[in-house]
Write a protein that holds these residues in place. Sequence first.
Motif, PDB file in Angstrom:
ATOM      1  N   ALA A 168       0.828  -1.204   0.000  1.00 23.23           N
ATOM      2  CA  ALA A 168       0.000   0.000   0.000  1.00 23.23           C
ATOM      3  C   ALA A 168       0.865   1.257   0.000  1.00 23.23           C
ATOM      4  N   PHE A 169       2.021   1.210   0.678  1.00 21.43           N
ATOM      5  CA  PHE A 169       2.935   2.350   0.652  1.00 21.43           C
ATOM      6  C   PHE A 169       3.385   2.654  -0.778  1.00 21.43           C
ATOM      7  N   ASN A 170       3.481   1.611  -1.593  1.00 21.66           N
ATOM      8  CA  ASN A 170       3.880   1.820  -2.998  1.00 21.66           C
ATOM      9  C   ASN A 170       2.824   2.595  -3.785  1.00 21.66           C
ATOM     10  N   LYS A 171       1.597   2.635  -3.275  1.00 20.54           N
ATOM     11  CA  LYS A 171       0.507   3.343  -3.958  1.00 20.54           C
ATOM     12  C   LYS A 171       0.392   4.810  -3.504  1.00 20.54           C
ATOM     13  N   MET A 172       1.237   5.217  -2.575  1.00 21.49           N
ATOM     14  CA  MET A 172       1.191   6.594  -2.082  1.00 21.49           C
ATOM     15  C   MET A 172       1.761   7.563  -3.121  1.00 21.49           C
ATOM     16  N   SER A 173       1.284   8.796  -3.072  1.00 14.25           N
ATOM     17  CA  SER A 173       1.781   9.861  -3.953  1.00 14.25           C
ATOM     18  C   SER A 173       2.023  11.106  -3.099  1.00 14.25           C
ATOM     19  N   TYR A 174       2.610  12.130  -3.697  1.00 13.02           N
ATOM     20  CA  TYR A 174       2.852  13.387  -2.984  1.00 13.02           C
ATOM     21  C   TYR A 174       1.536  13.960  -2.457  1.00 13.02           C
ATOM     22  N   GLN A 175       0.506  13.963  -3.296  1.00 12.57           N
ATOM     23  CA  GLN A 175      -0.779  14.525  -2.889  1.00 12.57           C
ATOM     24  C   GLN A 175      -1.375  13.752  -1.718  1.00 12.57           C
ATOM     25  N   LEU A 176      -1.331  12.412  -1.786  1.00  9.04           N
ATOM     26  CA  LEU A 176      -1.891  11.604  -0.700  1.00  9.04           C
ATOM     27  C   LEU A 176      -1.099  11.797   0.589  1.00  9.04           C
ATOM     28  N   LEU A 177       0.227  11.940   0.452  1.00  3.44           N
ATOM     29  CA  LEU A 177       1.051  12.140   1.639  1.00  3.44           C
ATOM     30  C   LEU A 177       0.742  13.488   2.297  1.00  3.44           C
ATOM     31  N   MET A 178       0.553  14.525   1.479  1.00  3.25           N
ATOM     32  CA  MET A 178       0.250  15.843   2.034  1.00  3.25           C
ATOM     33  C   MET A 178      -1.092  15.836   2.765  1.00  3.25           C
ATOM     34  N   GLU A 179      -2.037  15.014   2.287  1.00  2.29           N
ATOM     35  CA  GLU A 179      -3.327  14.929   2.963  1.00  2.29           C
ATOM     36  C   GLU A 179      -3.210  14.228   4.313  1.00  2.29           C
ATOM     37  N   ARG A 180      -2.218  13.356   4.435  1.00  3.37           N
ATOM     38  CA  ARG A 180      -2.025  12.659   5.699  1.00  3.37           C
ATOM     39  C   ARG A 180      -1.081  13.416   6.641  1.00  3.37           C
ATOM     40  N   ASP A 181      -0.195  14.255   6.078  1.00  5.87           N
ATOM     41  CA  ASP A 181       0.799  14.958   6.892  1.00  5.87           C
ATOM     42  C   ASP A 181       0.622  16.463   6.716  1.00  5.87           C
ATOM     43  N   THR A 182      -0.474  16.985   7.223  1.00  2.03           N
ATOM     44  CA  THR A 182      -0.810  18.399   7.009  1.00  2.03           C
ATOM     45  C   THR A 182       0.117  19.340   7.765  1.00  2.03           C
ATOM     46  N   GLU A 183       0.833  18.852   8.793  1.00  5.65           N
ATOM     47  CA  GLU A 183       1.709  19.717   9.582  1.00  5.65           C
ATOM     48  C   GLU A 183       3.154  19.715   9.092  1.00  5.65           C
ATOM     49  N   GLY A 184       3.445  18.953   8.038  1.00  6.27           N
ATOM     50  CA  GLY A 184       4.806  18.920   7.519  1.00  6.27           C
ATOM     51  C   GLY A 184       5.792  18.173   8.395  1.00  6.27           C
ATOM     52  N   GLU A 185       5.289  17.248   9.201  1.00  2.00           N
ATOM     53  CA  GLU A 185       6.149  16.482  10.108  1.00  2.00           C
ATOM     54  C   GLU A 185       7.194  15.669   9.352  1.00  2.00           C
ATOM     55  N   ILE A 186       6.753  14.965   8.312  1.00  8.14           N
ATOM     56  CA  ILE A 186       7.659  14.089   7.576  1.00  8.14           C
ATOM     57  C   ILE A 186       8.706  14.906   6.817  1.00  8.14           C
ATOM     58  N   LYS A 187       8.297  16.025   6.250  1.00  4.35           N
ATOM     59  CA  LYS A 187       9.257  16.907   5.567  1.00  4.35           C
ATOM     60  C   LYS A 187      10.348  17.353   6.543  1.00  4.35           C
ATOM     61  N   ASN A 188       9.994  17.587   7.793  1.00  6.94           N
ATOM     62  CA  ASN A 188      10.978  17.967   8.806  1.00  6.94           C
ATOM     63  C   ASN A 188      11.991  16.858   9.040  1.00  6.94           C
ATOM     64  N   TRP A 189      11.516  15.587   9.033  1.00  6.79           N
ATOM     65  CA  TRP A 189      12.457  14.473   9.184  1.00  6.79           C
ATOM     66  C   TRP A 189      13.527  14.519   8.101  1.00  6.79           C
ATOM     67  N   PHE A 190      13.093  14.737   6.866  1.00  6.18           N
ATOM     68  CA  PHE A 190      14.032  14.712   5.743  1.00  6.18           C
ATOM     69  C   PHE A 190      14.944  15.945   5.739  1.00  6.18           C
ATOM     70  N   ASP A 191      14.474  17.048   6.250  1.00  6.65           N
ATOM     71  CA  ASP A 191      15.341  18.219   6.398  1.00  6.65           C
ATOM     72  C   ASP A 191      16.458  17.904   7.386  1.00  6.65           C
ATOM     73  N   LYS A 192      16.124  17.212   8.492  1.00  5.90           N
ATOM     74  CA  LYS A 192      17.128  16.812   9.471  1.00  5.90           C
ATOM     75  C   LYS A 192      18.150  15.869   8.848  1.00  5.90           C
ATOM     76  N   MET A 193      17.683  14.919   8.053  1.00  2.00           N
ATOM     77  CA  MET A 193      18.591  13.974   7.393  1.00  2.00           C
ATOM     78  C   MET A 193      19.589  14.712   6.512  1.00  2.00           C
ATOM     79  N   LYS A 194      19.078  15.615   5.701  1.00  2.00           N
ATOM     80  CA  LYS A 194      19.946  16.333   4.766  1.00  2.00           C
ATOM     81  C   LYS A 194      20.968  17.183   5.521  1.00  2.00           C
ATOM     82  N   ALA A 195      20.531  17.845   6.589  1.00  2.00           N
ATOM     83  CA  ALA A 195      21.438  18.707   7.356  1.00  2.00           C
ATOM     84  C   ALA A 195      22.570  17.892   7.974  1.00  2.00           C
ATOM     85  N   ILE A 196      22.264  16.736   8.517  1.00  2.04           N
ATOM     86  CA  ILE A 196      23.297  15.902   9.145  1.00  2.04           C
ATOM     87  C   ILE A 196      24.277  15.380   8.108  1.00  2.04           C
ATOM     88  N   VAL A 197      23.768  14.902   6.963  1.00  2.00           N
ATOM     89  CA  VAL A 197      24.633  14.359   5.918  1.00  2.00           C
ATOM     90  C   VAL A 197      25.574  15.443   5.385  1.00  2.00           C
TER      91      VAL A 197
END
Length: 606
Positions: free
Chosen positions: A574-603
Amino acid sequence: MKLKRLYLRNFRSYKDWVSVDFENITTFIGKNDAGKSTILEALEIFFNNDIVKIDSSDANVFSDSKEVIIACDFTELPNELILDSGEKTSLKEEYLLIDNDTLRIKKTYDCSRSKPSEDICIVTNHPTAEGFDNLLSLKEKDLQKMVKDRQLDCPKKGNPLMRKALWKSADELNIAEVEISLSKSKEDIKDIWSKLESYLPTYALFQSDRSSSDSDGEVQNPMKVAIQEAISEVQQEIQEIQEKVREKATKIANQTHEALRSIDPSLANELTPTFAPPAISKWNNLFSIAMDTEAGISLNKRGSGVRRMILVGFFKAEAERKAKQSNKKDIIYAIEEPETAQHPNNQKILIKSFLELSETPHCQIFLTTHSPGLAQELPTNSIRFINKDEHNNTVVQEGTKSVISDVVKTLGILPNPEQNIKLVIYVEGPTDVIALQCFSRCLREKNLDVIDLASDKRILLIPSGGSILKYWVDAQYLENLHCPCIHIYDNDVATYQKSIDKVNARNDGSWGTLTKKYEIENYLHHDAIKAAYDVDVDTDEDKVPERFGEAYAIKKSLDAPMGANKSKLYLGQAFNKMSYQLLMERDTEGEIKNWFDKMKAIVERQ
């Protein structure tokens, strides 16, 4: 019933007592002739004594005793069953358990004889008070007499009811561990054993040193059954054929009779044409089915690896057929060295299938292997290492860090060869790895600067605790690199916050967080699950995997819902069926985007 533990003594290389615990999937690893196959063959003797039979030479050659013992503990017992007199009871009420939820059955073989004898008993905590220690062996009339003598107010029919009343009436039962013999000479006890035996799992052993042709039993037996079933459905047509043959044969016989009459009337008078059609059972032997694969190529002409893969499938089908015939719910598949003749890709396909199968209700998988590639995909808690101790006795070890290290050394498993690791991301399990890679893909639909977790070699994703052997190896290797790390754990376990606090207290640039939602599956959009499996699951509610398992079972008319672990594996699709639009509907506060910002900053700091 589920097999919990095996005990061996004096069986082949296992001279002293040894016990082996079993999981849903259990894999035995060790050098050649260490005793891996011995474990699986001991179970074959215990359950079937068919493919492998107990032999006088099975007693340990260094022992003075010729007595071999194979015993098994079982859990997940039936809540109620009928042992005798048609009355429902339970194993606990009959004092047939070694503890609250464990049944122990012990089989002893006298290998001093050319054909070893078998004695079966139940090892249990049972009443030992005089007069109350043998109630299971008493007939109905004997129990009735005891009830009458003690003037008990209870039914005089139904042995379990009378036994229960008698035990309850005793001043002291003196419960102690005893062995209740299920000797064939005691008919009532023998009947109890026959009832108990019907609840044991079906045990199916697939040996490594077997031929791989379409004449194998696992191929031919299902085909023979198919032929029998087909013949049973065309009885009328068979009778019509036999009638036509009878008419034709009788006509020819009569013509022959007339011809003989013209030659010698006295000889012809002694001939009476009769017709004896073959029994229906004989028709089964008139047909055989050979197996052709794609392009009409015979199975016997395919490569050994392909033949073996197909035979594993037939082995599974035959085991399931036998279980169905015996009305047994539980089944154990024991497969020696499934990697034999298999390409690494096929090994991964096999182990994935075994892992999924082990998550189904009423199923256990036991394996032996020498393959590093196959072993790396296994949960560390499923691995059993067979070795010799300082006295050269065979031992079975499990669980500890040093034992897993020995497994790694024995198989020659190497850590991830990439040396440029700049960030390690720890998550809870394999599904979380799939989820983060999915989120990365979705975010990159709009922003290619987001780290690609599926291909970026600077980042290593590891399920915490090293639940899979390859992740355990990598984690041990990375301990010495002092890499910064990110920990992302579900919010469903309160104690995880302490781990996150420790990570954030470090001074090495590491960072940790709990998900704001209950668990990672709550970030799935219900439309993605619908697209993958055509079932509706509200992902705003807690325990998405469990509720998906229930919805999927209803959709597919399964006997029972999938377990949470298997549901998580399925939701990976089911995760393979996710899209940017579906993810934004589930993560309205930008929580997941924050995770990836942290990853990039550390790397980028490294």
